[in-house]
Design a protein around this motif. Structure first.
Motif, short mmCIF file in Angstrom:
data_model
loop_
_atom_site.label_atom_id
_atom_site.label_comp_id
_atom_site.label_asym_id
_atom_site.label_seq_id
_atom_site.Cartn_x
_atom_site.Cartn_y
_atom_site.Cartn_z
N LEU A 156 8.10 -7.68 -0.46
CA LEU A 156 6.90 -6.70 -1.31
C LEU A 156 7.91 -5.67 -1.76
O LEU A 156 8.46 -5.14 -2.69
CB LEU A 156 5.90 -6.80 -0.77
N HIS A 157 8.89 -5.52 -0.16
CA HIS A 157 9.53 -4.43 -0.05
C HIS A 157 11.12 -4.57 -1.36
O HIS A 157 11.43 -3.60 -1.89
CB HIS A 157 10.59 -3.50 0.77
N ASP A 158 11.75 -5.91 -1.29
CA ASP A 158 12.60 -6.10 -1.92
C ASP A 158 12.21 -5.57 -3.45
O ASP A 158 13.04 -5.47 -4.84
CB ASP A 158 13.16 -7.41 -1.60
N ARG A 159 11.19 -6.50 -3.93
CA ARG A 159 10.70 -6.46 -5.65
C ARG A 159 10.50 -4.86 -5.65
O ARG A 159 10.14 -5.05 -6.73
CB ARG A 159 9.59 -7.71 -5.61
N PHE A 160 9.28 -3.72 -5.13
CA PHE A 160 9.24 -2.81 -5.29
C PHE A 160 9.67 -1.62 -5.26
O PHE A 160 9.61 -0.41 -5.23
CB PHE A 160 7.78 -2.89 -5.37
N GLY A 161 10.99 -2.55 -3.92
CA GLY A 161 10.71 -0.90 -3.46
C GLY A 161 10.13 -0.04 -2.58
O GLY A 161 9.85 -0.92 -2.30
N GLY A 162 10.54 1.28 -2.42
CA GLY A 162 9.80 1.46 -1.65
C GLY A 162 9.93 2.20 -0.49
O GLY A 162 10.91 2.32 0.80
N THR A 163 9.18 2.90 0.48
CA THR A 163 9.38 2.75 1.82
C THR A 163 8.41 2.04 2.88
O THR A 163 7.23 1.80 2.79
CB THR A 163 8.58 4.31 2.68
N ARG A 164 9.58 1.43 3.54
CA ARG A 164 8.04 -0.16 4.85
C ARG A 164 7.09 1.57 5.95
O ARG A 164 8.43 2.04 5.96
CB ARG A 164 9.53 -0.74 5.50
N VAL A 165 6.11 1.44 6.01
CA VAL A 165 5.33 1.85 7.12
C VAL A 165 5.36 1.25 8.28
O VAL A 165 4.65 0.29 7.68
CB VAL A 165 4.69 2.73 6.18
N ASN A 166 4.86 1.19 9.34
CA ASN A 166 4.53 -0.04 10.38
C ASN A 166 4.16 -0.88 9.91
O ASN A 166 3.20 -1.73 10.39
CB ASN A 166 3.26 0.86 10.55
N GLY A 167 5.21 -1.69 10.45
CA GLY A 167 5.06 -3.12 9.69
C GLY A 167 4.77 -3.81 8.82
O GLY A 167 5.63 -3.92 8.72
N ARG A 168 3.61 -3.45 8.38
CA ARG A 168 2.88 -4.72 7.51
C ARG A 168 2.60 -3.56 6.23
O ARG A 168 2.70 -4.37 5.13
CB ARG A 168 1.68 -5.47 7.48
N SER A 169 3.30 -2.77 6.05
CA SER A 169 2.91 -1.48 4.47
C SER A 169 4.31 -1.45 3.81
O SER A 169 5.15 -0.88 5.02
CB SER A 169 2.17 -0.45 5.04
N VAL A 170 3.77 -1.14 3.09
CA VAL A 170 4.67 -0.87 2.28
C VAL A 170 3.98 0.41 1.27
O VAL A 170 2.82 0.16 0.47
CB VAL A 170 5.27 -1.49 1.16
N GLU A 171 5.03 1.80 1.15
CA GLU A 171 4.41 2.62 0.27
C GLU A 171 5.76 2.75 -1.19
O GLU A 171 6.37 2.63 -0.80
CB GLU A 171 4.46 3.90 1.12
N LEU A 172 4.28 3.20 -2.31
CA LEU A 172 5.72 3.33 -2.87
C LEU A 172 4.95 4.70 -3.71
O LEU A 172 4.02 5.09 -3.76
CB LEU A 172 4.93 2.16 -4.01
N SER A 173 5.91 4.98 -4.56
CA SER A 173 5.52 6.67 -5.68
C SER A 173 5.63 6.65 -6.52
O SER A 173 6.55 6.42 -7.32
CB SER A 173 6.50 7.42 -4.80
N CYS A 174 4.68 6.90 -7.73
CA CYS A 174 5.06 6.50 -9.00
C CYS A 174 4.13 7.73 -9.81
O CYS A 174 3.39 8.36 -9.52
CB CYS A 174 4.32 5.37 -9.66
N GLU A 175 5.16 8.28 -10.71
CA GLU A 175 4.46 9.21 -11.95
C GLU A 175 3.03 8.35 -12.24
O GLU A 175 2.21 7.23 -12.34
CB GLU A 175 5.57 9.08 -12.86
#
Ligand SMILES: Nc1ncnc2c1ncn2[C@@H]1O[C@H](COP(=O)(O)OP(=O)(O)O)[C@@H](O)[C@H]1O
Ligand SMILES: [Mg+2]
Length: 305
Positions: free
Chosen positions: A241-260
């Motif tokens: 998911l991180h490879d596909r959408f970018g964003g930041t990896r947070v604690n193990g299984r989460s990815v945080e995305l920021s968008c307009e």
């Protein structure tokens, strides 16, 4: 004064103490029945502006009218009332004695003023000494005092700071009733979270300048602050998911995305295409603190440019 005329007009007001510009080119109006919160950090100039509206301080620049007249004039003084930041009532007096005293000071018949104790929920406590009141009760007594003589404009300086959430809600319920009867309420606060949901409009002062004026929702939209989408990945899927959408990896299984804000729906629909890799999604709108900081910082950057 004709219908639709602002009860308070502030135009280009400037105040300087020695070499400190406490207020610079501040302008806004308040209409009858309106509830406006003046927000700003400590030292932003909120109390100074109130003192100008009351006629205690004369601005070096600009113009203020209260009910169409100059601050401090007889007519303006009869139209406005004030709850200071630090209310200090004599601790030995009862609520009834204090309201009676202030009614006499304002040449109002105490019989007309005492029902205000009911309005603020202090009829039971009226015979008790103020020294035994809680902070919330003292603020409500302060509000009753400010309501003596039915002012058209109420100035409340940080009336809810230090109150617990229940006391704060009760305080705003009383203010709502007063505003529904046509009084304008201008209250100050150093925190946006304290006034959220309770006022029609906010104005933000930062270092003596007015940096925003409008309703919270409109200001939040205009700020176009990014939305955070937190994705909880299924076991072993976070990297993909991180490879596909970018964003930041947070604690193990989460990815945080920021968008307009405008890109939110599109991003969510792209995420649902990867449904099998995702456990859960959380969408966090910008917080009130983010909104507040945005307007304060934007003004500062403008100064630097
Ligand atoms: N009488 C005064 N003399 C000198 N400086 C003052 C005076 N009153 C306020 N200030 C200064 O003006 C600025 C604005 O103060 P104030 O209006 O009390 O801010 P706020 O109420 O937003 O916390 C602060 O830097 C404060 O120290
Ligand atoms: Mg102050």
């Amino acid at each position: 004064m004709t219908a639709g005329t602002p009860i308070l007009q502030i135009e280009g007001v400037g105040v300087t103490f020695a070499d400190l510009k406490a207020l610079q080119d501040v302008s806004f109006d308040v209409a009858p029945g309106e509830k406006l919160a003046l927000l700003g950090h400590n030292g932003a100039g909120k109390s100074t502006l109130f003192k100008c509206v009351l006629g205690f301080l004369k601005p070096a620049a600009g113009r203020i009218t209260v009910a169409g007249d100059a601050p401090g004039s007889d007519h303006a003084r009869r139209s406005v009332s004030y709850l200071p930041e630090q209310v200090a009532f004599p601790r030995m007096l009862t609520g009834i004695e204090i309201i009676t005293y202030f009614a006499k000071l304002k040449s109002v018949d105490p019989k007309e003023a005492l029902p205000l104790l009911d309005l603020v929920g202090l009829s039971q406590a009226g015979r008790r000494r103020v020294g035994d009141y809680s902070k919330g009760m003292r603020q409500r007594l302060g509000l009753a005092q400010a309501l003596i003589g039915k002012p058209d404009l109420l100035l409340l300086d940080e009336p809810t700071s230090g109150l617990d959430p229940v006391s704060r809600r009760e305080f705003y319920e009383i203010i709502d009733r007063v505003a529904q009867e046509g009084a304008a309420v201008l209250l100050s606060s150093h925190a946006l979270t304290e006034v959220e949901g309770h006022v029609d409009r906010i104005a933000i002062l930062s270092k003596g300048r007015l940096v925003a004026d409008g309703n919270i929702k409109a200001l939040a939209e205009a700020a176009q602050l990014p939305i955070t989408i937190r994705i909880k990945a299924r076991e072993g899927q976070a990297d993909a998911l991180h490879d596909r959408f970018g964003g930041t990896r947070v604690n193990g299984r989460s990815v945080e995305l920021s968008c307009e804000p405008g890109a939110k729906i599109d991003l969510v629909s792209r995420l649902t295409e990867r449904r099998e890799e995702i456990d859960d999604i959380d969408i966090a709108l910008p917080s009130l603190d983010d909104i507040y900081r945005f307007y304060s910082n934007r003004a500062e950057k403008g100064d630097a440019a």
